[in-house]
Every structure is written in structure tokens, then in C-alpha cells.
Design a protein around this motif. Structure first.
Motif, PDB file in Angstrom:
ATOM      1  N   LYS A 221       5.015   5.151  -8.076  1.00 23.71           N
ATOM      2  CA  LYS A 221       5.144   5.990  -9.273  1.00 23.71           C
ATOM      3  C   LYS A 221       3.797   6.218  -9.961  1.00 23.71           C
ATOM      4  O   LYS A 221       3.665   7.128 -10.776  1.00 23.71           O
ATOM      5  CB  LYS A 221       6.118   5.351 -10.262  1.00 23.71           C
ATOM      6  N   GLU A 222       2.809   5.389  -9.629  1.00 22.79           N
ATOM      7  CA  GLU A 222       1.512   5.438 -10.312  1.00 22.79           C
ATOM      8  C   GLU A 222       0.389   6.009  -9.443  1.00 22.79           C
ATOM      9  O   GLU A 222      -0.784   5.814  -9.744  1.00 22.79           O
ATOM     10  CB  GLU A 222       1.129   4.035 -10.798  1.00 22.79           C
ATOM     11  N   ILE A 223       0.750   6.695  -8.354  1.00 22.91           N
ATOM     12  CA  ILE A 223      -0.272   7.333  -7.514  1.00 22.91           C
ATOM     13  C   ILE A 223       0.044   8.817  -7.356  1.00 22.91           C
ATOM     14  O   ILE A 223       1.196   9.253  -7.514  1.00 22.91           O
ATOM     15  CB  ILE A 223      -0.384   6.684  -6.112  1.00 22.91           C
ATOM     16  N   LYS A 224      -0.985   9.588  -7.077  1.00 19.72           N
ATOM     17  CA  LYS A 224      -0.814  11.001  -6.735  1.00 19.72           C
ATOM     18  C   LYS A 224      -1.557  11.267  -5.441  1.00 19.72           C
ATOM     19  O   LYS A 224      -2.730  10.899  -5.308  1.00 19.72           O
ATOM     20  CB  LYS A 224      -1.313  11.921  -7.847  1.00 19.72           C
ATOM     21  N   LEU A 225      -0.883  11.893  -4.493  1.00 18.20           N
ATOM     22  CA  LEU A 225      -1.470  12.172  -3.185  1.00 18.20           C
ATOM     23  C   LEU A 225      -1.875  13.637  -3.080  1.00 18.20           C
ATOM     24  O   LEU A 225      -1.122  14.536  -3.466  1.00 18.20           O
ATOM     25  CB  LEU A 225      -0.474  11.853  -2.068  1.00 18.20           C
ATOM     26  N   PHE A 226      -3.060  13.844  -2.531  1.00 15.32           N
ATOM     27  CA  PHE A 226      -3.532  15.179  -2.175  1.00 15.32           C
ATOM     28  C   PHE A 226      -3.806  15.128  -0.668  1.00 15.32           C
ATOM     29  O   PHE A 226      -4.689  14.377  -0.228  1.00 15.32           O
ATOM     30  CB  PHE A 226      -4.816  15.533  -2.919  1.00 15.32           C
TER      31      PHE A 226
END
Length: 367
Positions: A221-226
Motif C-alpha cells: 500500500k506504500e509503494i508506487k510502481l512505474f
């Protein structure tokens, strides 16, 4: 037609983006001088990378590698090289350049041999930490051997007087993000940039979602993937990451890759020379997974360069343990100081952005 009085330079790059990108970067800087005219020779695979080049300055030649899996391609190799050589002779006679600059790969062989016969000076550039097979052959005919890494491996000792360290030419869309002093501030969510390169995206479509699935939900919930991926894989990744409740942005190609590197906290990538230099130029922590199918293990040597400085974590794709990989990610997620230290080590790596030194060699010796 009036003959141009401009100083003509030919750049040769084909195959993958790893060969083409530094050629385009160098040309952008060469063309800042209106007295110079740059022409490009490439092959069928490389042509797509030159979409911004006027067709009158771009020539396609036949080329091939003897190490392809297809028996047909192996059989056709000498015929394609010979065909490319004949066409290169015609092109070089027509343009009459002051110098030829080749960026490795088998696309470079036909025009360099033609240039040698026509007594046109030849500069070759090796992007990787170990010299590729085509450049090893062309070292015999080159006037100058330029390299990206100090102590590049597999160069014959009797060529040492030809060698000049210039670094790797990088485009302004990367260089503009390098600060005069190291800067890093962690994002609210941990931004993870995943770039497979021109050859390695498909394997990452399989590997990375599995790794992410091993992470605890509290971290997901605390990461964002590109993530970049091959055409057709976008929906696959979007569906997987949505089911895992992961914030994500999936693209076939990141137009301004420098922006995404600059915004990242952590980069998971292959270890092509361009990727390594881009990470070092901006200064970011990374996990590198070298392409296991590269013939001379060039990506392994590139990754070792960053790993040895403490700027990166290295994974061998052939023996990768997904659970162990996930645990490493979890540790990094909790350790902001470690990520910052890795990023600083990358920023402080002993690299050079090769445009200035490259142009000095050209101007001082051949124009």
C-alpha cells in the motif's frame, strides 16, 4: 546541385537502443555547430530509433550476427555482411566524410571495412565494461578506440595507444537532471521504477509482479510502481497490480526517462551501459538484473561496476530467488538511510558524460 561545404561525419549504430542512444546523443551535440553535417548508417532493427532524423541523412544497410539462434541467419551472415559492405562503399564515396564513428555491434562492420579501404579515419566507441566482439575485430582498423568505462576489459594490449576514455554520450533529457551537488528526498510513497530496456521487458513482466506479491500488504500500500513493458503486456500488468492493490503506472515507453529516474527512490533494471550511466548521472539506488542471454556477459560486467561501489544490488537472473528478492525490497523499504547511501554512491561513481571529450577528439584530429 551545389556541393555542401560542411564538415561531414558519419555515425554508425544499429541493432538495439544501447548502440543507437549514444550515437543520437553525440549527433545532437555535433549539430550545435552549423558547419557540421551528420549522416547515419543503421540496420533494419535500428532504424526505428532514428524517427527524428531526416530521411536524406539516414541510410539502411544489411547486417547480421553470426550468433543468432536461427540457422538460416547464421548461414546468411557472410552474405548480409558482404551486401552491407558493397552498399557502404557506395554511400561513403557519395558522402565523402571526414571521419566515421561506429558504436559497436555487427552493423558497424560493413561500413568500417569500407571506410578502411577508402582510407577514411575510423573511431569506434565501446559502451560496455567489456569490449564486444564486433569492436574487437574493428580495433584492428580503427584510428581511435574510445571507451565508456575505465579499464574496459578484452582490449588487446597492443592497442593501448589508441584508447581514449571519453565516458558515454548521454542525451540532454538525462543530463539536465544532474544536480551540481547530490540531492535525494524520499517520496511519501516509495517510487519504484522498473525498466527492462529494449531487450529485457518481457522477463520483467513475469518476474516483478511475482516478487511484489510476496511483499506484505502493509508495504504494498506504500509503494508506487512505474514499469515499462512490451507492447501487448500493459493490460496483463495493470490487472495484476490492481489485484494486489498496488498504485502503478504502466507504459510501453517512458518518453522522458530522465524525469522518471529523477522521481524514483529505487530502480529495478537491466544493466545496459546507458541504464548504468543514467542511474549514476542522476544518482539513484538500484537493483540490477543483467540480461542473461548477452553473448559476452557485458551486462554482468556493467552491473558489477555499480555493485562494487555499493550503489546497487546485483541479481543473477538464472538463479534468482523471488522470495529473497522480496525480502531485499522489504529491507530497503524500511531503511531510508540505506537507499540514500546507495543513491549517493551512484552519484559519486567515476563516470564521464562523453559528449565533450568525444567532440574534442573529432575536432582536434579529423576536422
Amino acid at each position: 546541385m551545389k556541393k555542401s561545404s560542411k564538415k561531414k561525419i558519419i555515425l554508425i549504430a544499429g541493432g538495439t537502443g544501447g548502440h543507437v542512444s549514444p550515437a543520437i546523443s553525440l549527433s545532437e551535440n555535433l549539430l550545435k555547430d552549423p558547419t557540421k553535417e551528420v549522416y547515419y548508417l543503421t540496420d533494419k532493427r535500428g532504424k526505428k530509433y532514428f524517427d527524428q532524423v531526416e530521411s536524406s541523412f539516414l541510410y539502411q544497410i544489411n547486417s547480421s550476427s553470426p550468433y543468432r539462434k536461427s540457422r538460416k541467419e547464421t548461414f546468411l551472415f557472410p552474405f548480409k555482411i558482404f551486401s552491407g559492405f558493397i552498399k557502404s562503399l557506395v554511400i561513403l564515396r557519395r558522402i565523402s566524410p571526414s571521419v566515421i564513428i561506429a558504436f559497436g555491434g555487427y552493423t558497424s562492420i560493413p561500413p568500417c571495412l569500407a571506410g578502411y579501404i577508402l582510407r577514411i579515419p575510423i573511431i569506434i566507441h565501446e559502451q560496455n565494461a567489456i569490449m564486444g566482439r564486433a569492436n574487437r575485430l574493428l580495433s584492428n582498423f580503427a584510428n581511435n578506440i574510445t571507451v565508456s568505462f575505465h579499464n574496459t576489459k578484452s582490449i588487446k594490449l597492443n592497442f593501448k595507444d589508441k584508447i581514449t576514455y571519453v565516458g558515454l554520450p548521454l542525451r540532454n533529457q538525462i543530463v539536465k537532471y544532474r544536480k551540481s551537488n547530490f540531492e535525494y528526498k524520499r517520496n511519501k510513497k516509495l517510487n519504484i521504477l522498473i525498466i527492462g530496456g529494449s531487450q529485457g521487458s518481457r522477463a520483467f513482466t513475469d518476474i516483478i509482479p511475482k516478487v511484489i506479491s510476496y511483499l506484505p500488504n502493509s508495504i504494498r500500500k506504500e509503494i508506487k510502481l512505474f514499469q515499462n513493458c512490451n507492447v501487448g503486456d500493459e493490460k496483463i500488468l495493470e490487472n495484476i497490480y490492481s489485484s494486489l492493490n498496488i498504485d502503478h503506472e504502466i507504459k510501453n515507453f517512458f518518453q522522458d526517462i530522465g524525469y522518471y529516474i529523477n522521481q524514483a527512490d529505487l530502480i529495478i533494471a537491466r544493466a545496459g551501459a546507458n541504464t548504468v550511466f543514467e542511474i549514476c548521472t542522476i544518482g539513484r539506488a538500484s537493483i540490477l538484473i543483467p540480461l542473461s542471454t548477452s553473448i559476452d556477459s557485458d551486462q554482468y560486467h556493467n552491473a558489477s561496476f555499480l555493485n562494487d561501489t555499493g550503489a546497487s544490488i546485483f541479481y543473477d537472473e538464472s538463479v534468482i530467488n523471488l522470495n529473497d528478492f522480496a525480502k531485499k525490497l522489504e529491507v530497503l523499504f524500511k531503511d531510508t538511510i540505506k537507499i540514500e547511501q546507495m543513491a549517493k554512491h551512484a552519484y559519486e561513481c567515476n563516470i564521464d558524460i562523453g559528449n565533450r571529450k568525444f567532440i574534442e577528439i573529432i575536432e582536434n584530429n579529423y576536422l
